[in-house]
Design a protein around this motif. Structure first.
Motif, short mmCIF file in Angstrom:
data_model
loop_
_atom_site.label_atom_id
_atom_site.label_comp_id
_atom_site.label_asym_id
_atom_site.label_seq_id
_atom_site.Cartn_x
_atom_site.Cartn_y
_atom_site.Cartn_z
N MET A 1 0.82 -1.19 0.00
CA MET A 1 0.00 0.00 0.00
C MET A 1 0.87 1.26 0.00
O MET A 1 0.59 2.19 -0.73
N ARG A 2 1.93 1.26 0.80
CA ARG A 2 2.80 2.44 0.84
C ARG A 2 3.48 2.68 -0.50
O ARG A 2 3.67 3.81 -0.91
N THR A 3 3.83 1.58 -1.18
CA THR A 3 4.48 1.71 -2.49
C THR A 3 3.54 2.38 -3.48
O THR A 3 3.94 3.26 -4.24
N VAL A 4 2.29 1.98 -3.46
CA VAL A 4 1.30 2.57 -4.37
C VAL A 4 1.09 4.04 -4.04
O VAL A 4 1.08 4.90 -4.94
N LEU A 5 0.97 4.36 -2.76
CA LEU A 5 0.79 5.75 -2.37
C LEU A 5 2.00 6.60 -2.75
O LEU A 5 1.85 7.74 -3.20
N ARG A 6 3.18 6.03 -2.59
CA ARG A 6 4.41 6.74 -2.98
C ARG A 6 4.42 6.98 -4.49
O ARG A 6 4.80 8.05 -4.96
N ALA A 7 4.00 5.97 -5.26
CA ALA A 7 3.95 6.11 -6.72
C ALA A 7 2.96 7.20 -7.12
O ALA A 7 3.25 8.03 -7.99
N TYR A 8 1.78 7.19 -6.49
CA TYR A 8 0.79 8.24 -6.78
C TYR A 8 1.35 9.63 -6.44
O TYR A 8 1.16 10.59 -7.19
N ALA A 9 2.02 9.74 -5.31
CA ALA A 9 2.60 11.03 -4.91
C ALA A 9 3.65 11.47 -5.92
O ALA A 9 3.72 12.66 -6.28
N LEU A 11 3.82 10.65 -9.15
CA LEU A 11 3.12 11.05 -10.37
C LEU A 11 2.45 12.42 -10.20
O LEU A 11 2.45 13.24 -11.11
N ARG A 12 1.91 12.67 -9.01
CA ARG A 12 1.31 13.98 -8.74
C ARG A 12 2.37 15.08 -8.77
O ARG A 12 2.20 16.13 -9.39
N ASP A 13 3.51 14.82 -8.13
CA ASP A 13 4.59 15.80 -8.09
C ASP A 13 5.15 16.09 -9.47
O ASP A 13 5.61 17.20 -9.75
N GLU A 14 5.13 15.09 -10.34
CA GLU A 14 5.62 15.25 -11.71
C GLU A 14 4.58 15.92 -12.62
O GLU A 14 4.85 16.22 -13.77
N GLY A 15 3.38 16.11 -12.11
CA GLY A 15 2.33 16.76 -12.89
C GLY A 15 1.62 15.83 -13.85
O GLY A 15 0.94 16.28 -14.77
N VAL A 16 1.76 14.52 -13.65
CA VAL A 16 1.15 13.55 -14.55
C VAL A 16 -0.31 13.29 -14.18
O VAL A 16 -1.15 13.10 -15.05
N ILE A 17 -0.60 13.29 -12.88
CA ILE A 17 -1.96 13.04 -12.43
C ILE A 17 -2.40 14.12 -11.46
O ILE A 17 -1.59 14.83 -10.88
N ASP A 18 -3.70 14.22 -11.32
CA ASP A 18 -4.31 15.12 -10.35
C ASP A 18 -5.08 14.24 -9.37
O ASP A 18 -5.94 13.46 -9.78
N LEU A 19 -4.73 14.32 -8.09
CA LEU A 19 -5.40 13.52 -7.07
C LEU A 19 -6.50 14.36 -6.43
O LEU A 19 -6.26 15.46 -5.97
N ARG A 20 -7.70 13.77 -6.43
CA ARG A 20 -8.83 14.47 -5.82
C ARG A 20 -9.49 13.55 -4.81
O ARG A 20 -9.89 12.45 -5.15
N ARG A 21 -9.57 14.04 -3.61
CA ARG A 21 -10.15 13.25 -2.53
C ARG A 21 -11.58 12.84 -2.89
O ARG A 21 -12.40 13.66 -3.29
N GLY A 22 -11.83 11.55 -2.79
CA GLY A 22 -13.17 11.03 -3.08
C GLY A 22 -13.44 10.80 -4.55
O GLY A 22 -14.45 10.21 -4.91
N GLY A 24 -10.57 10.06 -6.80
CA GLY A 24 -9.48 9.26 -7.35
C GLY A 24 -8.45 10.09 -8.08
O GLY A 24 -8.30 11.28 -7.84
N ALA A 25 -7.76 9.43 -8.99
CA ALA A 25 -6.69 10.07 -9.75
C ALA A 25 -7.13 10.28 -11.19
O ALA A 25 -7.76 9.41 -11.78
#
Length: 69
Positions: A1-9, A11-22, A24-25
């Motif tokens: 789970m931490r690996t996935v969260l780290r990957a999402y973070a 991708l967010r920092d690189e500007g590839v995805i936008d994370l929105r609470r509730g 998803g990505a």
């Protein structure tokens, strides 16, 4: 789970995805590259190949140069 969260973070920092609470990505639209930049990239890759520089080294150099700016 931490690996996935780290990957999402990452991708967010690189500007590839936008994370929105509730919600998803969401993948962020990538703006098109100007023609001059595309041509410069093709020329750089061709030059690296002529000098037998592996593309992985070229990629590393581009990442390093981009981090300095």
């Amino acid at each position: 789970m931490r690996t996935v969260l780290r990957a999402y973070a990452h991708l967010r920092d690189e500007g590839v995805i936008d994370l929105r609470r509730g919600r998803g990505a969401v993948v962020v639209a990538v703006p098109s590259m100007p023609a001059q930049v595309g041509a410069a990239v093709r020329d750089l890759v061709a030059l690296a190949r002529r000098h037998r520089i592996p593309l992985t080294h070229l990629h590393h150099a581009l990442d390093h140069e981009g981090a300095d700016r």
